[in-house]
Scaffold this active site. Structure first.
Site, mmCIF file in Angstrom:
data_model
loop_
_atom_site.group_PDB
_atom_site.id
_atom_site.type_symbol
_atom_site.label_atom_id
_atom_site.label_comp_id
_atom_site.label_asym_id
_atom_site.label_seq_id
_atom_site.Cartn_x
_atom_site.Cartn_y
_atom_site.Cartn_z
ATOM 1 N N LYS A 204 31.497 34.723 45.280
ATOM 2 C CA LYS A 204 32.597 34.940 44.343
ATOM 3 C C LYS A 204 32.059 35.225 42.942
ATOM 4 C CE LYS A 204 36.155 35.114 41.974
ATOM 5 N NZ LYS A 204 37.498 34.723 41.912
ATOM 6 N N CYS A 258 38.526 35.300 34.626
ATOM 7 C CA CYS A 258 37.512 35.359 35.688
ATOM 8 C C CYS A 258 36.260 36.082 35.236
ATOM 9 C CB CYS A 258 38.095 36.085 36.890
ATOM 10 S SG CYS A 258 39.616 35.331 37.423
HETATM 11 N N1 SAJ Z 1 37.458 46.320 32.284
HETATM 12 C C1 SAJ Z 1 36.749 47.211 31.503
HETATM 13 N N2 SAJ Z 1 36.186 48.291 32.109
HETATM 14 C C2 SAJ Z 1 36.307 48.537 33.447
HETATM 15 C C3 SAJ Z 1 37.036 47.617 34.236
HETATM 16 C C4 SAJ Z 1 37.604 46.523 33.632
HETATM 17 O O1 SAJ Z 1 36.602 47.034 30.278
HETATM 18 O O2 SAJ Z 1 35.761 49.537 33.917
HETATM 19 C C5 SAJ Z 1 38.035 45.100 31.659
HETATM 20 C C6 SAJ Z 1 39.550 45.060 31.700
HETATM 21 O O3 SAJ Z 1 40.091 45.723 30.610
HETATM 22 C C7 SAJ Z 1 39.794 43.557 31.669
HETATM 23 C C8 SAJ Z 1 38.579 42.968 32.358
HETATM 24 O O4 SAJ Z 1 37.637 44.003 32.433
HETATM 25 O O5 SAJ Z 1 39.816 43.076 30.337
HETATM 26 C C9 SAJ Z 1 38.787 42.405 33.744
HETATM 27 O O6 SAJ Z 1 39.725 43.160 34.486
HETATM 28 P P1 SAJ Z 1 39.589 43.506 36.032
HETATM 29 O O7 SAJ Z 1 40.770 44.306 36.408
HETATM 30 O O8 SAJ Z 1 38.272 44.090 36.294
HETATM 31 O O9 SAJ Z 1 39.540 42.117 36.796
HETATM 32 P P2 SAJ Z 1 40.435 40.767 36.783
HETATM 33 O O10 SAJ Z 1 39.744 39.784 35.856
HETATM 34 O O11 SAJ Z 1 41.850 41.005 36.559
HETATM 35 O O12 SAJ Z 1 40.247 40.289 38.309
HETATM 36 C C10 SAJ Z 1 38.938 40.064 38.806
HETATM 37 C C11 SAJ Z 1 38.811 40.774 40.166
HETATM 38 N N3 SAJ Z 1 37.415 40.824 40.552
HETATM 39 C C12 SAJ Z 1 36.814 41.982 40.913
HETATM 40 O O13 SAJ Z 1 37.381 43.044 40.886
HETATM 41 C C13 SAJ Z 1 35.386 41.875 41.349
HETATM 42 C C14 SAJ Z 1 39.656 40.056 41.199
HETATM 43 O O14 SAJ Z 1 39.431 40.604 42.481
HETATM 44 C C15 SAJ Z 1 39.330 38.561 41.218
HETATM 45 O O15 SAJ Z 1 40.143 37.863 42.139
HETATM 46 C C16 SAJ Z 1 39.612 38.011 39.847
HETATM 47 O O16 SAJ Z 1 38.735 38.669 38.929
HETATM 48 C C17 SAJ Z 1 39.365 36.513 39.869
HETATM 49 O O17 SAJ Z 1 40.356 35.761 39.895
HETATM 50 O O18 SAJ Z 1 38.198 36.099 39.928
#
Ligand code: SAJ
Length: 418
Positions: A204, A258
Site C-alpha cells: 500500500k 494518502c
Molecule cells: N497529482 C498531481 N499530479 C498528478 C497526479 C496527481 O499533482 O499527475 C496530485 C493531485 O492534484 C492531488 C494528489 O496528487 O493533490 C493526489 O491525488 P491522486 O488522485 O493521485 O490520489 P488520491 O490521494 O486521491 O488517492 C490515492 C490513490 N492511490 C493511487 O492512485 C496509487 C488511491 O488509489 C488510494 O486509495 C488513496 O490514495 C489512499 O487512500 O491511499
C-alpha cells in the site's frame, strides 16, 4: 449474513460499511464523531462522494446499516478504518489505530475476524496490534483471524473502485488470509491476492509512493523547464508517446490524506528511503514555488487582491486535507496579501466564495489551482470585466491559452518557460 463493525466511518469506513450492508450483512458504523453517527442514523452523509448518499440512505432504510458511538461487542467482524495522520515531525500518528485496537479487544470472541484497512507503517499489525489483541486471552491466527487489507480506493470513484479494484489481503497466517478473503469476496469483484500482513502494508505504501515520486519528477521537470526555456507540458506529451514512459502532471503540490503522507511512513522506518524523502520535499516545495510566481507576476505584493480558483486537494471533491492550496492560501496570508478563494465544493466555513465572478471582483490575478469541472464554463469576458488586473496563472494546464490571450488576458502556465 455476518454482523460487521466498521470502526471509523470516514471516507473509507462509511463506503465500506454501506457496501457490506448492501450485500445483506448487518453493519454497524462505530465512530467517536457524534455528528457523523447521527447523520448516518438518519441515512445522511457529511462527506461528498458520488453515489454514496443514495447507498447509505438505502442501506439505513433497509435496517442493515446503523451508526453508534459505543463499540458493539456482539460482532463477527471488526474492520478498522480510522485515520493515520502524521505528526509535526513527519512520523506516523498511530493513536487512532491503537485506540481502535484497544476498544475492540474486550469485545472479541472466538471465530472473530479483525481487519486493519487504515494505511499504516510496515509492521503495524505485527508489532502494534497483535500484542494488544492478545490481551483478550484468545490466540491470534487460531481463535481470531487478523489481517491487513489496505484500502486503495480513489476519492471521487470510491464505490466503483471498492467493487472492481483488486484487493490485497495480508493475514498473520494462512487461516487469517483465507477468512478475510472470503469476507471481502462479498463486495470485491476484483482479484483478491493473499500475502503477509507486513507485505500488504508495504504494498500500500509503495503504491502511493510510486505516485508521489513520479509527481515529484513532474514538478522538478516544471521547475527545470521554466529555467531552461521549454514547456514542461509539451515535454510530457511528447515523451509519453514513448511506449515505456509515463510522466505525471506537475501542479501546485500534492494533497490528500494518502499520497502526501504515506511516503513519510517509509522515511520514518527505513534509512534507505532517500529518493522517497527527496520526492516529498520537492512536492512540498510547490505551494511556495507558486507563491513566488504570483509575487513575480504582480511585481511584488502591494495591496493587490489575489483570487484562487479551487482549494480542495483535487477536482470535484470536497476534501481539503493536506491541500497544497490551503498551504498557498496560508503563505499568501502571511505576506498580508488580500485573497479570495472560490470553491463551491469545500465547506463554506473555511471562508470560500461560491461564485467565480464575485470571488474575482477587483482581483489583480486569478490563479487556477484546482481543475474543478465548473471552471470549464467560465465566461472570460465577464471575468475580465470584474477583475482589475489581467493576469491568469494556470497551475494545471487547464485553460485554453489562445482563447485567454484573445480576450486580452496575460496567460501564465506553471512549467512553461517558453
Ligand atoms: N497529482 C498531481 N499530479 C498528478 C497526479 C496527481 O499533482 O499527475 C496530485 C493531485 O492534484 C492531488 C494528489 O496528487 O493533490 C493526489 O491525488 P491522486 O488522485 O493521485 O490520489 P488520491 O490521494 O486521491 O488517492 C490515492 C490513490 N492511490 C493511487 O492512485 C496509487 C488511491 O488509489 C488510494 O486509495 C488513496 O490514495 C489512499 O487512500 O491511499
Amino acid at each position: 449474513m455476518k454482523s460487521i463493525c466498521v470502526v471509523g466511518i470516514g471516507y473509507v469506513g462509511l463506503p465500506t460499511a454501506a457496501m457490506f450492508a448492501s450485500r445483506g450483512h448487518r453493519v454497524v458504523g462505530f465512530d467517536v464523531n457524534k455528528k457523523a453517527v447521527n447523520a448516518l442514523n438518519k441515512g445522511k452523509i457529511i462527506i461528498e462522494e458520488p453515489g454514496l448518499k443514495d447507498l447509505v440512505k438505502q442501506t439505513v432504510e433497509s435496517g442493515l446499516l446503523s451508526g453508534t458511538t459505543e463499540c458493539p461487542d456482539d460482532c463477527d467482524v471488526y474492520i478498522i478504518a480510522v485515520p493515520t495522520p502524521i505528526n509535526p515531525d513527519k512520523t506516523a500518528d498511530m493513536r487512532y489505530v491503537e485506540a481502535a485496537t484497544r476498544t475492540i479487544t474486550p469485545c472479541l470472541r472466538e471465530g472473530n475476524i479483525v481487519v486493519l484497512e487504515s494505511t499504516s507503517p510496515p509492521r503495524t499489525v505485527e508489532d502494534l496490534m497483535l500484542p494488544i489483541l492478545s490481551e483478550s486471552g484468545l490466540v491470534m491466527g487460531e481463535q481470531v483471524y487478523v489481517a491487513h487489507s489496505p484500502e486503495r480506493i480513489l476519492p471521487g470513484q470510491i464505490l466503483y473502485e471498492l467493487r472492481t479494484n483488486s484487493r490485497i489481503v495480508g493475514g498473520i497466517n494462512e487461516k487469517s488470509s483465507q477468512a478475510v478473503k472470503e469476507l471481502y469476496s462479498d463486495i470485491c469483484e476484483g482479484e483478491i491476492c493473499l500475502t503477509t500482513a507486513t507485505t500488504a502494508e508495504m504494498c500500500k505504501l509503495m503504491e502511493n509512493t510510486f505516485r508521489d515520486v513520479n509527481i515529484a519528477l513532474a514538478n522538478e521537470l516544471a521547475k527545470m523547464s521554466e529555467e531552461l526555456g521549454v514547456n514542461a507540458w509539451e515535454v510530457i506529451e511528447l515523451a509519453n508517446k514513448h511506449p515505456r514512459v509515463n510522466l505525471h502532471q506537475p501542479g501546485p503540490g500534492v494533497g490528500g490524506h494518502c499520497i502526501a503522507l504515506d511516503p513519510w511512513f517509509l522515511v520514518e522506518k527505513s534509512k534507505n528511503a532517500l529518493l522517497i524523502h527527496q520526492g516529498r520535499l520537492i512536492n512540498d516545495s510547490m505551494p511556495r514555488y507558486v507563491l513566488e510566481k504570483i509575487r513575480t507576476a504582480l511585481g511584488g505584493f502591494n495591496g493587490q487582491l489575489v483570487t484562487l480558483l479551487g482549494v480542495t486537494y483535487k477536482p470535484n471533491i470536497d476534501d481539503v486535507r493536506e491541500s497544497p492550496i490551503m498551504k498557498l492560501w496560508g503563505l499568501l496570508k502571511k505576506e498580508n496579501v488580500a485573497v479570495n478563494v472560490c470553491d463551491s465544493h469545500a465547506n463554506e466555513k473555511i471562508g470560500c466564495i461560491n461564485n467565480v465572478y464575485a470571488a474575482s471582483d477587483r482581483a489583480s490575478i486569478v490563479v487556477l489551482c484546482v481543475n474543478h469541472d465548473e471552471f470549464k464554463d467560465i465566461d472570460f469576458d465577464k471575468l475580465k470585466e470584474v477583475m482589475s488586473g489581467d493576469i491568469i496563472l494556470d497551475t494545471r494546464n487547464f485553460f485554453d491559452k489562445d482563447l485567454l490571450e484573445s480576450k486580452g488576458f496575460k496567460y501564465m502556465l506553471l512549467g512553461n518557460g517558453r
